[in-house]
Every structure is written in structure tokens, then in C-alpha cells.
Design an enzyme around this catalytic site. Structure first.
Site, PDB file in Angstrom:
ATOM      1  N   CYS A 172      14.946  -6.722  -2.044  1.00 37.24           N
ATOM      2  CA  CYS A 172      13.532  -7.072  -2.255  1.00 37.24           C
ATOM      3  C   CYS A 172      12.799  -5.950  -2.980  1.00 37.24           C
ATOM      4  O   CYS A 172      12.082  -6.189  -3.959  1.00 37.24           O
ATOM      5  CB  CYS A 172      12.892  -7.383  -0.903  1.00 37.24           C
ATOM      6  SG  CYS A 172      11.205  -7.985  -1.029  1.00 37.24           S
ATOM      7  N   CYS A 173      12.983  -4.683  -2.528  1.00 38.18           N
ATOM      8  CA  CYS A 173      12.341  -3.550  -3.221  1.00 38.18           C
ATOM      9  C   CYS A 173      12.833  -3.464  -4.671  1.00 38.18           C
ATOM     10  O   CYS A 173      12.061  -3.131  -5.570  1.00 38.18           O
ATOM     11  CB  CYS A 173      12.655  -2.233  -2.513  1.00 38.18           C
ATOM     12  SG  CYS A 173      11.720  -1.938  -1.007  1.00 38.18           S
ATOM     13  N   CYS A 225       3.861  -2.257   1.026  1.00 35.83           N
ATOM     14  CA  CYS A 225       3.638  -3.696   1.139  1.00 35.83           C
ATOM     15  C   CYS A 225       3.190  -4.041   2.570  1.00 35.83           C
ATOM     16  O   CYS A 225       3.603  -3.384   3.534  1.00 35.83           O
ATOM     17  CB  CYS A 225       4.917  -4.456   0.822  1.00 35.83           C
ATOM     18  SG  CYS A 225       5.393  -4.363  -0.908  1.00 35.83           S
ATOM     19  N   CYS A 271       5.784  -4.545   5.409  1.00 30.77           N
ATOM     20  CA  CYS A 271       6.734  -3.436   5.591  1.00 30.77           C
ATOM     21  C   CYS A 271       6.053  -2.115   5.928  1.00 30.77           C
ATOM     22  O   CYS A 271       6.705  -1.068   5.906  1.00 30.77           O
ATOM     23  CB  CYS A 271       7.571  -3.262   4.325  1.00 30.77           C
ATOM     24  SG  CYS A 271       8.541  -4.710   3.930  1.00 30.77           S
ATOM     25  N   CYS A 293      12.005   3.560  -1.471  1.00 29.43           N
ATOM     26  CA  CYS A 293      12.227   2.203  -1.960  1.00 29.43           C
ATOM     27  C   CYS A 293      13.047   2.179  -3.240  1.00 29.43           C
ATOM     28  O   CYS A 293      13.303   1.124  -3.791  1.00 29.43           O
ATOM     29  CB  CYS A 293      10.900   1.493  -2.178  1.00 29.43           C
ATOM     30  SG  CYS A 293       9.785   2.418  -3.227  1.00 29.43           S
TER      31      CYS A 293
HETATM   32  S1  SF4 Z   1       8.256  -2.890   0.684  1.00 30.38           S
HETATM   33 FE1  SF4 Z   1       8.968  -4.802   1.711  1.00 30.38          FE
HETATM   34  S2  SF4 Z   1       7.915  -6.533   0.716  1.00 30.38           S
HETATM   35 FE2  SF4 Z   1       7.633  -4.692  -0.557  1.00 30.38          FE
HETATM   36  S3  SF4 Z   1       9.204  -4.842  -2.064  1.00 30.38           S
HETATM   37 FE3  SF4 Z   1      10.065  -3.562  -0.426  1.00 30.38          FE
HETATM   38  S4  SF4 Z   1      11.061  -4.954   1.039  1.00 30.38           S
HETATM   39 FE4  SF4 Z   1       9.815  -6.210  -0.388  1.00 30.38          FE
END
Ligand code: SF4
Length: 246
Positions: free
Chosen positions: A120-121, A204, A207, A232
């Protein structure tokens, strides 16, 4: 403009006792308009935006809208645009990548495994960042040495091997938390209101959580993971960087 390792060492030596504004001036003098601040609208970036706007109102600022940010972060983005009249360059993730990811893994995949979280990141942050940095000769960041072990090894100027060898300027790498807030209050800088409710680090919404007194500054990021040096993927492992340079 590309620096070799010797030039970089000399530059860091020359700027070791200079102010963040001096670091920003050198960076803009040498790289503008092919350099931009990456802002996630935490306290560090609030300070740098104010400094940049005072040095050169045309200085470029970009942000990654992951699609999962807090309302408070969108609020401060608009406040900054209004106050400084900056052209905020908002980068979005690739729609097809996000679509495929959530169809396959669900909306909240990041809670289920670190692999999912990094996926996701990668899609929401690293890919848009890579796309922006591929157009630049340098980027400016608000990282500080006391945020993580990895960041404690960073210098004011670095060659970013993760992103094609462009320059990475970290003007406030040696600032501590209280210096940020002295600057914000003295200069009436717009800041993210999440800081008022216990968020030292802004990420985010799903998170990031507030931290408890005494907890590590980044404890609220991906709080369900156990690792101490959580990143990240935007800022490379400096121990690895040193190893690569040897
Ligand atoms: S912080 Fe969480 S929602 Fe944001 S990009 Fe990374 S995993 Fe995805």
C-alpha cells in the site's frame, strides 16, 4: 547538477554549522526550478514552507495525497496555499494500481501483514514520489535526526541513490522538536492541528495514532508493527547507503 562524493563531503563540511535557511538558499541557488520540497504537512514541513516562502515564493512544494489522509491535513494544505500563495503540486497514486490493490486485498489490507502495508505504501506513496523525483535534480525533506535510528545517520546534503542519484537536502536534520515549535509560534506558521492532540508524526489516517507521554516520536506510525525503525520507503536506510558507498 550532480555532485560526486568528494564535493558532497566538502559541502556538508562547509554547512555543518549553518542555518536551515542557508541550506535552503544554497539548494535553491543551485537547483531551482529543478528542486522541490516534499511536504507531508507535519511540523517539520510547516517550518520549511515558511522559510522557503520567505527566501523565494516561487520555490516548489509537492505533496503526496495518498487518498487516506486526515481531514486536518487537507485543512492545513488549504491554509498554506492561502497564506503563502504557493502552487502546491499534489501528486496522486495511479488509479489502476489502487483499484487492483483494493479489489484483491481489501480497503484495510495494511493491518493484515507488513507485506500488505508495504504494498500500500508503495502504491500510494513511493510510486508517485518516484514519478515526481524522476523529473527533478534534487529534493528537500523535513527529516530530523532524532526521529529514527536510520535518520540519525543522515547529513544536511546527501546523494539519494534510491532515487537516481539526485541531491537530497535535509535542512533541519539537526533540529529538535522544541526548535520546531519555537519557530512555528514565533513566525505564526499554519500547522496541522493533529499536533495539538498528541500526533508528533503525521501520516495516513488509518495508519497513524496519537502517542502516549514517553513514547517514541514515531510510535504512532503503523503502531501494530513491532519494528523500531519504521519507514514507508521514502527515505532509504542510511546504513545500507554507507555500505553501498564503501
Ligand atoms: S501509511 Fe497506510 S494507508 Fe498510507 S500508504 Fe502506507 S499503508 Fe497505505
Amino acid at each position: 547538477m550532480r555532485l560526486d562524493q568528494n564535493q558532497l563531503n566538502e559541502l556538508n563540511e562547509e554547512y555543518s554549522n549553518k542555518s536551515p535557511e542557508d541550506v535552503l538558499k544554497w539548494t535553491l541557488d543551485n537547483l531551482h526550478p529543478n528542486v522541490a520540497l516534499a511536504s507531508s504537512f507535519g511540523a517539520e514541513d510547516a517550518v520549511l514552507i515558511d522559510m522557503l516562502a520567505k527566501i523565494n515564493p516561487e520555490a516548489r512544494i509537492f505533496t503526496l495525497d495518498t487518498g487516506r489522509l486526515n481531514q486536518e491535513t487537507y485543512d492545513v494544505m488549504d491554509e498554506v496555499k492561502l497564506k503563502y500563495k504557493v502552487n502546491l503540486e499534489v501528486m496522486f497514486p495511479n488509479q489502476v494500481e489502487v483499484q487492483d490493490m483494493v479489489r484483491k486485498h481489501g480497503m484495510n489490507l495494511f493491518y493484515r501483514s507488513q507485506e500488505n502495508r508495504k504494498l500500500c505504501c508503495g502504491i500510494r506513496k513511493v510510486h508517485p514520489l518516484t514519478s515526481m523525483l524522476s523529473t527533478l535534480d534534487g529534493w528537500i525533506t523535513g527529516i530530523r535526526g532524532d526521529q529514527t535510528q536510520n535518520r540519525s545517520d543522515a547529513n544536511k546534503f546527501e546523494i539519494d541513490h534510491q532515487f537516481g542519484g539526485i541531491l537530497k537536502a535535509n535542512p533541519i536534520i539537526d533540529w529538535i522538536w522544541d526548535q520546531l515549535w519555537d519557530y512555528i509560534k514565533t513566525n505564526n506558521v499554519p500547522y496541522n492541528k493533529l499536533h495539538d492532540v498528541g500526533y508528533p508524526s503525521i501520516g495516513c489516517e488509518p495508519c497513524t495514532r496519537a502517542i502516549k507521554p514517553g513514547e517514541d516520536l514515531r510510535a504512532g506510525r503503523w503502531w501494530w508493527e513491532n519494528e523500531s525503525d519504521k519507514e514507508c520507503g521514502l527515505h532509504m536506510d542510511h546504513s545500507q547507503e554507507s555500505a553501498n558507498l564503501k
